[in-house]
Design a protein around this motif. Structure first.
Motif, PDB file in Angstrom:
ATOM      1  N   LEU A 166       4.647  18.291  -5.567  1.00 13.16           N
ATOM      2  CA  LEU A 166       5.602  17.203  -5.334  1.00 13.16           C
ATOM      3  C   LEU A 166       4.962  16.099  -4.491  1.00 13.16           C
ATOM      4  O   LEU A 166       5.164  14.911  -4.749  1.00 13.16           O
ATOM      5  CB  LEU A 166       6.866  17.733  -4.649  1.00 13.16           C
ATOM      6  CG  LEU A 166       7.789  18.570  -5.539  1.00 13.16           C
ATOM      7  CD1 LEU A 166       8.937  19.137  -4.711  1.00 13.16           C
ATOM      8  CD2 LEU A 166       8.346  17.748  -6.697  1.00 13.16           C
ATOM      9  N   LEU A 167       4.173  16.503  -3.522  1.00 11.12           N
ATOM     10  CA  LEU A 167       3.505  15.514  -2.667  1.00 11.12           C
ATOM     11  C   LEU A 167       2.513  14.682  -3.484  1.00 11.12           C
ATOM     12  O   LEU A 167       2.461  13.454  -3.350  1.00 11.12           O
ATOM     13  CB  LEU A 167       2.785  16.226  -1.509  1.00 11.12           C
ATOM     14  CG  LEU A 167       2.009  15.304  -0.556  1.00 11.12           C
ATOM     15  CD1 LEU A 167       2.956  14.315   0.131  1.00 11.12           C
ATOM     16  CD2 LEU A 167       1.248  16.104   0.494  1.00 11.12           C
ATOM     17  N   LEU A 168       1.774  15.361  -4.345  1.00  8.43           N
ATOM     18  CA  LEU A 168       0.808  14.666  -5.206  1.00  8.43           C
ATOM     19  C   LEU A 168       1.524  13.657  -6.095  1.00  8.43           C
ATOM     20  O   LEU A 168       1.098  12.498  -6.221  1.00  8.43           O
ATOM     21  CB  LEU A 168       0.059  15.694  -6.075  1.00  8.43           C
ATOM     22  CG  LEU A 168      -0.974  15.128  -7.041  1.00  8.43           C
ATOM     23  CD1 LEU A 168      -2.205  14.658  -6.290  1.00  8.43           C
ATOM     24  CD2 LEU A 168      -1.366  16.157  -8.086  1.00  8.43           C
ATOM     25  N   ILE A 169       2.632  14.088  -6.700  1.00  7.55           N
ATOM     26  CA  ILE A 169       3.411  13.189  -7.565  1.00  7.55           C
ATOM     27  C   ILE A 169       3.931  12.008  -6.743  1.00  7.55           C
ATOM     28  O   ILE A 169       3.813  10.849  -7.139  1.00  7.55           O
ATOM     29  CB  ILE A 169       4.573  13.957  -8.230  1.00  7.55           C
ATOM     30  CG1 ILE A 169       4.023  14.999  -9.207  1.00  7.55           C
ATOM     31  CG2 ILE A 169       5.526  13.006  -8.960  1.00  7.55           C
ATOM     32  CD1 ILE A 169       5.057  15.985  -9.730  1.00  7.55           C
ATOM     33  N   SER A 170       4.460  12.333  -5.582  1.00  6.85           N
ATOM     34  CA  SER A 170       5.031  11.307  -4.703  1.00  6.85           C
ATOM     35  C   SER A 170       3.990  10.242  -4.355  1.00  6.85           C
ATOM     36  O   SER A 170       4.248   9.042  -4.456  1.00  6.85           O
ATOM     37  CB  SER A 170       5.544  11.984  -3.439  1.00  6.85           C
ATOM     38  OG  SER A 170       6.096  11.035  -2.575  1.00  6.85           O
ATOM     39  N   GLN A 171       2.804  10.709  -3.967  1.00  7.54           N
ATOM     40  CA  GLN A 171       1.741   9.767  -3.597  1.00  7.54           C
ATOM     41  C   GLN A 171       1.413   8.846  -4.756  1.00  7.54           C
ATOM     42  O   GLN A 171       1.266   7.633  -4.585  1.00  7.54           O
ATOM     43  CB  GLN A 171       0.486  10.530  -3.168  1.00  7.54           C
ATOM     44  CG  GLN A 171       0.587  11.062  -1.761  1.00  7.54           C
ATOM     45  CD  GLN A 171      -0.527  12.053  -1.455  1.00  7.54           C
ATOM     46  OE1 GLN A 171      -1.140  12.622  -2.360  1.00  7.54           O
ATOM     47  NE2 GLN A 171      -0.770  12.269  -0.170  1.00  7.54           N
ATOM     48  N   ASN A 172       1.327   9.412  -5.948  1.00  6.36           N
ATOM     49  CA  ASN A 172       0.970   8.609  -7.109  1.00  6.36           C
ATOM     50  C   ASN A 172       2.073   7.638  -7.499  1.00  6.36           C
ATOM     51  O   ASN A 172       1.788   6.537  -7.955  1.00  6.36           O
ATOM     52  CB  ASN A 172       0.581   9.505  -8.274  1.00  6.36           C
ATOM     53  CG  ASN A 172      -0.835  10.019  -8.116  1.00  6.36           C
ATOM     54  OD1 ASN A 172      -1.768   9.236  -7.982  1.00  6.36           O
ATOM     55  ND2 ASN A 172      -0.996  11.332  -8.061  1.00  6.36           N
ATOM     56  N   ILE A 173       3.317   8.061  -7.337  1.00  8.32           N
ATOM     57  CA  ILE A 173       4.429   7.135  -7.604  1.00  8.32           C
ATOM     58  C   ILE A 173       4.308   5.923  -6.677  1.00  8.32           C
ATOM     59  O   ILE A 173       4.413   4.779  -7.097  1.00  8.32           O
ATOM     60  CB  ILE A 173       5.802   7.831  -7.399  1.00  8.32           C
ATOM     61  CG1 ILE A 173       6.046   8.861  -8.513  1.00  8.32           C
ATOM     62  CG2 ILE A 173       6.938   6.806  -7.380  1.00  8.32           C
ATOM     63  CD1 ILE A 173       7.284   9.710  -8.318  1.00  8.32           C
ATOM     64  N   ASN A 174       4.002   6.198  -5.420  1.00  7.84           N
ATOM     65  CA  ASN A 174       3.890   5.097  -4.454  1.00  7.84           C
ATOM     66  C   ASN A 174       2.691   4.204  -4.717  1.00  7.84           C
ATOM     67  O   ASN A 174       2.792   2.986  -4.589  1.00  7.84           O
ATOM     68  CB  ASN A 174       3.848   5.660  -3.035  1.00  7.84           C
ATOM     69  CG  ASN A 174       5.212   6.149  -2.612  1.00  7.84           C
ATOM     70  OD1 ASN A 174       6.210   5.450  -2.793  1.00  7.84           O
ATOM     71  ND2 ASN A 174       5.279   7.356  -2.093  1.00  7.84           N
ATOM     72  N   VAL A 175       1.586   4.823  -5.122  1.00  6.92           N
ATOM     73  CA  VAL A 175       0.414   4.016  -5.494  1.00  6.92           C
ATOM     74  C   VAL A 175       0.791   3.089  -6.636  1.00  6.92           C
ATOM     75  O   VAL A 175       0.504   1.888  -6.622  1.00  6.92           O
ATOM     76  CB  VAL A 175      -0.772   4.927  -5.899  1.00  6.92           C
ATOM     77  CG1 VAL A 175      -1.889   4.103  -6.543  1.00  6.92           C
ATOM     78  CG2 VAL A 175      -1.316   5.666  -4.690  1.00  6.92           C
ATOM     79  N   GLY A 176       1.484   3.621  -7.627  1.00  6.52           N
ATOM     80  CA  GLY A 176       1.917   2.831  -8.774  1.00  6.52           C
ATOM     81  C   GLY A 176       2.849   1.708  -8.372  1.00  6.52           C
ATOM     82  O   GLY A 176       2.698   0.569  -8.829  1.00  6.52           O
ATOM     83  N   GLU A 177       3.762   2.021  -7.495  1.00  6.18           N
ATOM     84  CA  GLU A 177       4.721   1.012  -7.041  1.00  6.18           C
ATOM     85  C   GLU A 177       4.020  -0.105  -6.271  1.00  6.18           C
ATOM     86  O   GLU A 177       4.298  -1.278  -6.485  1.00  6.18           O
ATOM     87  CB  GLU A 177       5.797   1.667  -6.172  1.00  6.18           C
ATOM     88  CG  GLU A 177       6.929   2.221  -7.013  1.00  6.18           C
ATOM     89  CD  GLU A 177       8.025   2.858  -6.179  1.00  6.18           C
ATOM     90  OE1 GLU A 177       7.801   3.065  -4.962  1.00  6.18           O
ATOM     91  OE2 GLU A 177       9.085   3.153  -6.741  1.00  6.18           O
ATOM     92  N   ASP A 178       3.088   0.310  -5.405  1.00  6.80           N
ATOM     93  CA  ASP A 178       2.330  -0.689  -4.632  1.00  6.80           C
ATOM     94  C   ASP A 178       1.591  -1.633  -5.562  1.00  6.80           C
ATOM     95  O   ASP A 178       1.592  -2.850  -5.367  1.00  6.80           O
ATOM     96  CB  ASP A 178       1.319   0.005  -3.698  1.00  6.80           C
ATOM     97  CG  ASP A 178       2.024   0.719  -2.559  1.00  6.80           C
ATOM     98  OD1 ASP A 178       3.253   0.481  -2.407  1.00  6.80           O
ATOM     99  OD2 ASP A 178       1.381   1.500  -1.849  1.00  6.80           O
ATOM    100  N   MET A 179       0.977  -1.053  -6.585  1.00  2.00           N
ATOM    101  CA  MET A 179       0.242  -1.856  -7.557  1.00  2.00           C
ATOM    102  C   MET A 179       1.184  -2.822  -8.257  1.00  2.00           C
ATOM    103  O   MET A 179       0.867  -3.998  -8.462  1.00  2.00           O
ATOM    104  CB  MET A 179      -0.414  -0.952  -8.609  1.00  2.00           C
ATOM    105  CG  MET A 179      -1.737  -0.409  -8.178  1.00  2.00           C
ATOM    106  SD  MET A 179      -2.476   0.485  -9.533  1.00  2.00           S
ATOM    107  CE  MET A 179      -4.068   0.837  -8.843  1.00  2.00           C
TER     108      MET A 179
END
Lengths: 187, 157
Positions: free
Chosen positions: B127-140
């Motif tokens: 879940l943490l891995l998914i969460s981090q990637n969602i945020n990276v995507g959002e930031d982008m």
């Protein structure tokens, strides 16, 4: 001659023993299949694994509905993630260290064909990553993340009632906690 | 043949002074049945010599030897068979006792979590891995939107 017979009979016994142990194994496998639904991941990740298992050496990690049931009963009341985990029914990680490009493209194609919603794509230097969701009504029932990192392929699937906003908050919370700790260190 | 000459010959015989012919003469003398009473005690000695000389291999000697060689060979073959059988037996047992290597590998390769604690921990990590990637995507996404914004404003200006 008698001795020869004795030797042959002992050898036959060994063969019989071996045969018995194999039949035990098949029986075990049969039982395993019977119980599998409790421990297996019944989603697209398993289908993808079946499709490519002949040509790829996959490593998998699976958490089935039974385990989520038991994990939900663990009392982690303070844990903010407990609420998310409680609503899940399955998790599967599939990974291999070769054929990354082929597998990634095929996974994208398979997910598109099955009408999974392409949530986002994140491309960095070495890594390409896509997230997909599958909905039933308003609820997200399956979330898929595929990663191609320099030829290494990973596919992660989670099933259940998924709240992406809650999941997105996890890393923010950890960031905030981390910052708070750094501030404490400065003081 | 007079007994005096025989006695004389005998005396020489015991002193090892007789010739081959004389010894033969003695042997011949003692083959007769009617011997003087004082000489009869030597008969056994000379009879034994004649007997031993006539000793030869029996007609079945070769056959006996060959048979013995054959049985010995047979015995050896059996020993080899026994050793081979024991090796097969031990190998067989080892094979049976061995834990199934392929199965072991599958177990390592396809891990199914069967402990709730572990399941919880692993899920949290994922879940943490998914969460981090969602945020990276959002930031982008946000970054791109800002770029787009500045682009549109420059175009409008």
């Amino acid at each position: 001659m008698k001795k020869l017979f004795l030797i042959i009979s002992v050898m036959l016994c060994t063969v019989a023993l071996n045969a018995q142990s194999t039949s035990d194994e098949t029986q075990e496998k049969h039982e395993e299949n019977h119980e599998q639904s409790h421990y297996a991941y019944a989603g697209i990740v398993s289908n993808f694994q079946k499709k490519h298992k002949e040509t790829n050496d996959f490593k998998t990690m699976t958490i089935g509905p039974k385990m989520f049931e038991l994990a939900a009963s663990l009392s982690y009341e303070d844990d903010p993630e407990a609420n998310i985990i409680r609503k899940l029914t399955g998790l599967k990680i599939l990974s291999t260290e070769s054929n990354g490009d082929v597998l990634y493209n095929d996974a994208v194609k398979m997910l598109n064909d099955k009408n999974y919603y392409n949530l986002m794509e994140v491309s960095e230097e070495q890594q390409t990553l896509r997230m997909f969701t599958n909905k039933k009504g308003k609820d997200i029932t399956e979330f898929i993340m595929i990663i191609n990192e320099g030829g290494d392929f990973t596919m992660i699937g989670i099933r259940g009632n998924i709240n992406l906003k809650e999941i997105a908050k996890i890393s923010n919370r950890i960031k905030v906690n981390g910052l708070a700790n750094i501030k404490k260190l400065d003081e | 043949m007079n007994s005096d000459r025989i006695k004389n010959l005998l005396d020489n015989y015991w002193l090892c002074n007789t010739s081959v012919q004389e010894e033969e003469e003695l042997r011949q003398f003692f083959t007769q049945d009617n011997l003087p009473a004082d000489l009869i005690k030597y008969k056994t000695w000379f009879d034994y010599q004649i007997e031993e000389r006539n000793c030869s291999l029996g007609s079945d000697f070769n056959a006996n030897i060959i048979e013995k060689i054959k049985t010995k060979h047979h015995f050896r073959m059996r020993r080899i068979l026994n050793i081979a059988a024991s090796i097969i037996l031990v190998t067989g047992l080892w094979y049976v006792m061995q834990p199934n290597a392929a199965q072991k590998q599958v177990a390592l390769k396809d891990e199914i979590i069967t402990s709730p604690e572990e399941a919880y921990k692993e899920t949290k990590d994922v879940l943490l891995l998914i969460s981090q990637n969602i945020n990276v995507g959002e930031d982008m996404l946000i970054e791109n939107m800002k770029k787009m914004e500045s682009l549109t404003t420059t175009i409008i200006e």
